[in-house]
Design a protein around this motif. Structure first.
Motif, mmCIF file in Angstrom:
data_model
loop_
_atom_site.group_PDB
_atom_site.id
_atom_site.type_symbol
_atom_site.label_atom_id
_atom_site.label_comp_id
_atom_site.label_asym_id
_atom_site.label_seq_id
_atom_site.Cartn_x
_atom_site.Cartn_y
_atom_site.Cartn_z
ATOM 1 N N GLU A 145 0.808 -1.216 0.000
ATOM 2 C CA GLU A 145 0.000 0.000 0.000
ATOM 3 C C GLU A 145 0.844 1.270 0.000
ATOM 4 O O GLU A 145 0.478 2.273 -0.618
ATOM 5 N N SER A 146 1.987 1.268 0.668
ATOM 6 C CA SER A 146 2.792 2.479 0.771
ATOM 7 C C SER A 146 3.721 2.675 -0.419
ATOM 8 O O SER A 146 3.910 3.794 -0.889
ATOM 9 N N SER A 147 4.302 1.597 -0.928
ATOM 10 C CA SER A 147 5.273 1.722 -2.018
ATOM 11 C C SER A 147 4.701 1.387 -3.388
ATOM 12 O O SER A 147 5.315 1.676 -4.412
ATOM 13 N N PHE A 204 -0.479 -12.134 2.702
ATOM 14 C CA PHE A 204 0.939 -12.155 2.352
ATOM 15 C C PHE A 204 1.743 -12.049 3.636
ATOM 16 O O PHE A 204 1.365 -11.326 4.564
ATOM 17 N N LEU A 205 2.851 -12.769 3.673
ATOM 18 C CA LEU A 205 3.689 -12.786 4.869
ATOM 19 C C LEU A 205 4.074 -11.370 5.305
ATOM 20 O O LEU A 205 4.597 -10.596 4.512
ATOM 21 N N GLN A 223 -14.007 -7.100 -10.282
ATOM 22 C CA GLN A 223 -14.299 -6.948 -11.698
ATOM 23 C C GLN A 223 -13.515 -7.999 -12.489
ATOM 24 O O GLN A 223 -12.518 -8.525 -11.993
ATOM 25 N N PRO A 224 -13.924 -8.306 -13.713
ATOM 26 C CA PRO A 224 -13.171 -9.292 -14.506
ATOM 27 C C PRO A 224 -11.716 -8.902 -14.711
ATOM 28 O O PRO A 224 -10.837 -9.763 -14.773
ATOM 29 N N GLU A 225 -11.427 -7.599 -14.811
ATOM 30 C CA GLU A 225 -10.061 -7.124 -15.049
ATOM 31 C C GLU A 225 -9.753 -5.948 -14.127
ATOM 32 O O GLU A 225 -10.653 -5.267 -13.628
ATOM 33 N N GLY A 226 -8.468 -5.718 -13.904
ATOM 34 C CA GLY A 226 -8.016 -4.483 -13.278
ATOM 35 C C GLY A 226 -8.219 -4.370 -11.781
ATOM 36 O O GLY A 226 -8.275 -3.257 -11.243
ATOM 37 N N ASN A 227 -8.303 -5.479 -11.069
ATOM 38 C CA ASN A 227 -8.453 -5.427 -9.616
ATOM 39 C C ASN A 227 -7.093 -5.188 -8.955
ATOM 40 O O ASN A 227 -6.182 -6.003 -9.117
ATOM 41 N N THR A 228 -6.966 -4.084 -8.249
ATOM 42 C CA THR A 228 -5.734 -3.789 -7.516
ATOM 43 C C THR A 228 -6.019 -3.878 -6.023
ATOM 44 O O THR A 228 -6.892 -3.184 -5.505
ATOM 45 N N ILE A 229 -5.260 -4.731 -5.338
ATOM 46 C CA ILE A 229 -5.449 -4.951 -3.905
ATOM 47 C C ILE A 229 -4.176 -4.519 -3.193
ATOM 48 O O ILE A 229 -3.093 -5.060 -3.458
ATOM 49 N N ALA A 230 -4.289 -3.542 -2.312
ATOM 50 C CA ALA A 230 -3.137 -3.010 -1.580
ATOM 51 C C ALA A 230 -3.177 -3.513 -0.142
ATOM 52 O O ALA A 230 -4.212 -3.415 0.532
ATOM 53 N N LEU A 231 -2.051 -4.058 0.326
ATOM 54 C CA LEU A 231 -1.954 -4.578 1.682
ATOM 55 C C LEU A 231 -1.011 -3.719 2.516
ATOM 56 O O LEU A 231 -0.016 -3.197 2.009
ATOM 57 N N LEU A 232 -1.323 -3.616 3.801
ATOM 58 C CA LEU A 232 -0.512 -2.847 4.752
ATOM 59 C C LEU A 232 0.445 -3.759 5.505
ATOM 60 O O LEU A 232 0.093 -4.877 5.883
#
Length: 436
Positions: free
Chosen positions: A50-52, A97-98, A111-120
């Motif tokens: 999420e930050s970088s 994610f570890l 959505q079928p395309e373009g899903n962006t998932i940001a983790l902290l």
């Protein structure tokens, strides 16, 4: 010493170099994107910090309450295929994610395309750890392995896995093999080995980039299966050899609100044989290994070469420069099971009559996409089992079954691989036109 030799023969002595003229196949069925989506919905996207905004490699994307899952590739991209009988309105996707806080996202938002998932990032200081927690890192590791029969699957289990082998020359992809494999997993407290059955496989290679040497990975899916160190701890920490390592507490983190110790380990400086160094991620409360990331210590390139290279042309020196392993476990119903593993090997090839070295890397990875209890307890017949000496490219089948691949979660191909495959297909079409 016997245990170490056995490990190298079974796990790491898996590279075969063969000299000779290589002929390009006359047809290409490789890795065509299937359009038949009658039985499932598919979602593409990426998982990032999420930050970088940097991609998170090998993050897990799973459908809550099911065994359906996939893994992000080396660019952080994923392709998740969900059967249409799963209710989109109530289904959730868990992204983990570890070292990061997991996210639970309603399937309806995808959505079928373009899903962006940001983790902290999730970091816990050692000072926050329960005062009753173990103070001796080696003792914690021993206790974790001692509790494997209690914390991991104790039933015969039939798993479906997606397996991939990639060969690169420097940064250019030259070969890609994929397979769907049935894994007959035996209980973690059993001494019986797991068995594999190859269901479908496919391969594409750009032989023009391989000089006059074809690199083949001997062992196929067994490379990744034996990285399951909770099932096969003797291949790394054989009885008695755990004393050849130092263990120390490093940072700690939280995964799904679980407190995780990160324990660093490395071989003693007095040990001359090539052993391992890396990190073990251990659940504090249950004494469960959730992940392990480690490397082979290569101090003597000639000794390391003898472990890996089975055959090579005259006038060529080959030696490994890096060998890295990873295994991730998942939890369901209070029990943990093998979910993903990878092996990466980088080699230098020095030709006597060439000014520059060639650098090749070979990556094998396997992700469990589904599993069920093996109610019958049956294992595949000997003639149907994958042999430990398998070379996957020689066993490639199923090209004439294009609809088959649409049903399975896969590790999304990197863009560079897709580009290489398109180039191969163009070359093949030109050669076919010229031969008419």
């Amino acid at each position: 010493m016997r245990a170490r030799t056995h490990f190298f023969q079974k796990i790491t002595s898996l590279v075969l170099l063969v000299a000779g003229i290589i002929f390009c196949p006359t047809h290409s069925w490789a890795f065509q994107e299937e359009e038949d989506t009658n039985d499932f919905n598919q979602y593409r996207g990426e998982v990032v910090d999420e930050s970088s905004n940097k991609p998170l490699v090998f993050a897990t994307i799973s459908v809550e309450g099911t065994n359906i899952s996939t893994i992000t590739n080396t660019e952080g991209d994923f392709l998740l295929k969900v059967p249409k009988d799963i209710d989109i309105a109530t289904g959730n996707v868990i992204v983990s994610f570890l070292g990061y806080k997991s996210k639970t996202i309603p399937l309806l938002q995808f959505q079928p395309e373009g899903n962006t998932i940001a983790l902290l990032v999730s970091v816990t200081q050692l000072s926050e750890i329960n005062i009753n927690a173990p103070k001796d890192a080696k003792a914690l590791v021993k206790e974790t392995f001692a509790k494997k029969g209690e914390n991991y699957f104790n039933d015969l289990t039939l798993m479906t896995a997606f397996y991939r082998e990639t060969i690169k020359k420097r940064r250019r992809n030259v070969s890609l093999s994929e397979a769907v494999v049935s894994v007959y997993k035996t209980p973690y407290n059993s001494t019986r080995n797991d068995a594999l059955e190859l269901y479908k496989a496919r391969k594409s290679t750009d032989y023009s980039k391989l000089d006059t040497v074809a690199l083949k990975l001997q062992g196929g899916p067994f490379n990744t299966l034996y990285v399951d160190i909770m099932k096969y701890p003797e291949y790394i920490f054989a009885e008695g050899s755990i004393d050849d390592y130092t263990f120390s507490f490093d940072r700690s983190t939280r995964i799904n609100d679980r407190l995780i110790y990160v324990i660093k380990f490395n071989q003693l400086e007095t040990i001359m044989d090539p052993l391992y160094g890396g990190e073990l991620f251990i659940d504090v409360e249950n004494k469960t290994l959730t992940s392990a990331i480690y490397n082979l210590n290569i101090t003597d390139k000639d000794a390391a070469a003898r472990l890996f290279v089975r055959r090579k042309p005259i006038g060529v020196d080959v030696w490994p420069t890096e060998v890295a392993y990873r295994v991730d476990y998942r939890e369901k119903g209070g029990k943990w099971y093998y979910g993903y593993s990878s092996v990466m090997m980088e080699f230098k090839v020095d030709w006597a009559d060439k000014l520059f070295n060639s650098v090749y890397s070979m990556t094998a990875e396997m992700a469990i996409t589904d599993w069920e209890k093996n109610e019958t307890g049956q294992l595949p017949r000997n003639r149907e089992r994958v042999k430990k000496s398998i070379i996957l490219s020689d066993e490639a089948v199923g090209f004439s079954d294009p609809d088959f691949w649409g049903e399975y979660n896969i590790i999304e191909p990197e863009k560079s691989i897709e580009s290489a495959i398109r180039k191969i297909q163009r070359q093949l079409r030109r050669s076919q036109r010229n031969s008419k």
